[in-house]
Design a protein around this motif. Sequence first.
Motif, mmCIF file in Angstrom:
data_model
loop_
_atom_site.group_PDB
_atom_site.id
_atom_site.type_symbol
_atom_site.label_atom_id
_atom_site.label_comp_id
_atom_site.label_asym_id
_atom_site.label_seq_id
_atom_site.Cartn_x
_atom_site.Cartn_y
_atom_site.Cartn_z
ATOM 1 N N VAL A 108 65.462 -63.229 31.265
ATOM 2 C CA VAL A 108 65.615 -61.841 30.895
ATOM 3 C C VAL A 108 66.709 -61.074 31.846
ATOM 4 O O VAL A 108 66.975 -61.688 32.805
ATOM 5 N N VAL A 109 67.474 -60.243 31.167
ATOM 6 C CA VAL A 109 68.275 -59.539 31.895
ATOM 7 C C VAL A 109 68.623 -58.101 31.256
ATOM 8 O O VAL A 109 68.103 -57.731 30.396
ATOM 9 N N VAL A 110 68.845 -57.266 32.357
ATOM 10 C CA VAL A 110 68.632 -55.825 32.203
ATOM 11 C C VAL A 110 70.165 -55.276 32.474
ATOM 12 O O VAL A 110 70.670 -55.438 33.515
ATOM 13 N N VAL A 111 70.541 -54.541 31.485
ATOM 14 C CA VAL A 111 72.031 -53.871 31.880
ATOM 15 C C VAL A 111 71.710 -52.320 32.005
ATOM 16 O O VAL A 111 71.323 -51.788 31.014
ATOM 17 N N GLY A 112 72.140 -51.873 33.186
ATOM 18 C CA GLY A 112 71.948 -50.573 33.221
ATOM 19 C C GLY A 112 73.176 -49.817 33.424
ATOM 20 O O GLY A 112 73.987 -50.204 33.647
ATOM 21 N N PRO A 113 73.061 -48.681 32.799
ATOM 22 C CA PRO A 113 74.107 -47.643 32.691
ATOM 23 C C PRO A 113 75.000 -47.499 33.822
ATOM 24 O O PRO A 113 74.134 -47.188 34.874
ATOM 25 N N SER A 114 76.091 -47.060 33.683
ATOM 26 C CA SER A 114 77.006 -46.561 35.037
ATOM 27 C C SER A 114 76.605 -45.266 35.022
ATOM 28 O O SER A 114 75.671 -44.551 34.269
ATOM 29 N N HIS A 174 82.368 -54.470 30.424
ATOM 30 C CA HIS A 174 83.986 -54.033 30.539
ATOM 31 C C HIS A 174 84.057 -53.020 29.488
ATOM 32 O O HIS A 174 85.131 -52.121 29.783
ATOM 33 N N ALA A 175 83.244 -52.854 28.363
ATOM 34 C CA ALA A 175 83.511 -51.740 27.354
ATOM 35 C C ALA A 175 82.941 -50.409 27.646
ATOM 36 O O ALA A 175 83.021 -49.386 27.501
ATOM 37 N N GLY A 176 82.077 -50.568 28.947
ATOM 38 C CA GLY A 176 81.535 -49.400 29.419
ATOM 39 C C GLY A 176 80.019 -49.496 29.636
ATOM 40 O O GLY A 176 79.373 -48.692 30.224
ATOM 41 N N GLY A 234 75.204 -46.367 26.594
ATOM 42 C CA GLY A 234 75.660 -45.157 26.576
ATOM 43 C C GLY A 234 76.846 -44.785 26.351
ATOM 44 O O GLY A 234 77.427 -43.712 25.836
ATOM 45 N N LEU A 235 78.034 -45.597 26.571
ATOM 46 C CA LEU A 235 79.214 -45.630 26.294
ATOM 47 C C LEU A 235 79.799 -46.622 25.377
ATOM 48 O O LEU A 235 80.790 -46.374 24.659
ATOM 49 N N ALA A 236 79.146 -47.678 24.908
ATOM 50 C CA ALA A 236 79.659 -48.864 24.073
ATOM 51 C C ALA A 236 78.407 -49.320 23.484
ATOM 52 O O ALA A 236 77.025 -49.342 24.182
ATOM 53 N N ARG A 274 87.595 -45.859 37.057
ATOM 54 C CA ARG A 274 86.772 -46.709 37.637
ATOM 55 C C ARG A 274 86.670 -46.492 39.002
ATOM 56 O O ARG A 274 87.459 -45.773 39.739
ATOM 57 N N GLY A 275 85.487 -46.772 39.583
ATOM 58 C CA GLY A 275 85.087 -46.488 41.016
ATOM 59 C C GLY A 275 84.361 -45.095 40.983
ATOM 60 O O GLY A 275 84.012 -44.793 42.227
ATOM 61 N N ALA A 276 84.530 -44.315 40.093
ATOM 62 C CA ALA A 276 83.712 -43.029 40.199
ATOM 63 C C ALA A 276 82.388 -43.236 39.588
ATOM 64 O O ALA A 276 82.012 -43.685 38.565
ATOM 65 N N GLY A 277 81.324 -42.743 40.611
ATOM 66 C CA GLY A 277 80.157 -42.887 40.329
ATOM 67 C C GLY A 277 79.640 -44.486 40.470
ATOM 68 O O GLY A 277 80.235 -45.047 40.992
ATOM 69 N N SER A 278 78.360 -44.369 39.961
ATOM 70 C CA SER A 278 77.938 -45.929 39.878
ATOM 71 C C SER A 278 78.277 -47.015 38.881
ATOM 72 O O SER A 278 78.562 -46.255 37.778
ATOM 73 N N PRO A 279 78.449 -47.997 39.165
ATOM 74 C CA PRO A 279 78.900 -49.032 37.812
ATOM 75 C C PRO A 279 77.877 -49.579 37.119
ATOM 76 O O PRO A 279 76.750 -49.285 37.190
ATOM 77 N N VAL A 280 78.181 -50.060 35.954
ATOM 78 C CA VAL A 280 77.175 -50.762 35.265
ATOM 79 C C VAL A 280 76.548 -51.691 35.914
ATOM 80 O O VAL A 280 77.383 -52.479 36.804
#
Length: 142
Positions: free
Chosen positions: A76-82, A112-114, A117-119, A18-24
């Motif tokens: 509309v909702v956009v979920v951007g990757p971390s 919460h699952a990532g 790209g991760l989940a 957690r905290g490494a790079g940009s979050p979701v």
Amino acid sequence: MSRRDRERDGSRDGGRKRGAGSPVTVTVCRGCCCGTEAKHPGVDHAGQYERLRTAVGSAGRVRAVTCLDVCTQSNVVVVGPSSEGRAAGGRPVWLGFVLMDEMIDDIAAWVHAGGPGLADPPGLLDLQLISVSRRVREGLPE
């Protein structure tokens, strides 16, 4: 199946730091059509936004923008990757017709699952996927 599911190491967050790079990042449209009583009477738009912010908590970032220019598929909702999700091939995922609390809960669970790209998206979120033009996609503020 996502890369995260294949590589799961048994820990709750797959060993992700957690905290490494940009979050979701979850971008919620709240402009001319999305988030309005006129277009979607009976939906507690402000309550859903706060529910999402609370449910995501420190696992990601939730922000509202004025208009994502996909009014025919509101809300509309956009979920951007971390950063990690983007490195694993995740790209922003656009969701339309996000009107029920269960969808808000599924979006928060995905963060919460990532995230992308991760989940894989949980629940029925895959039914909410929408396609938007490149012009609209590229207009999303950083």
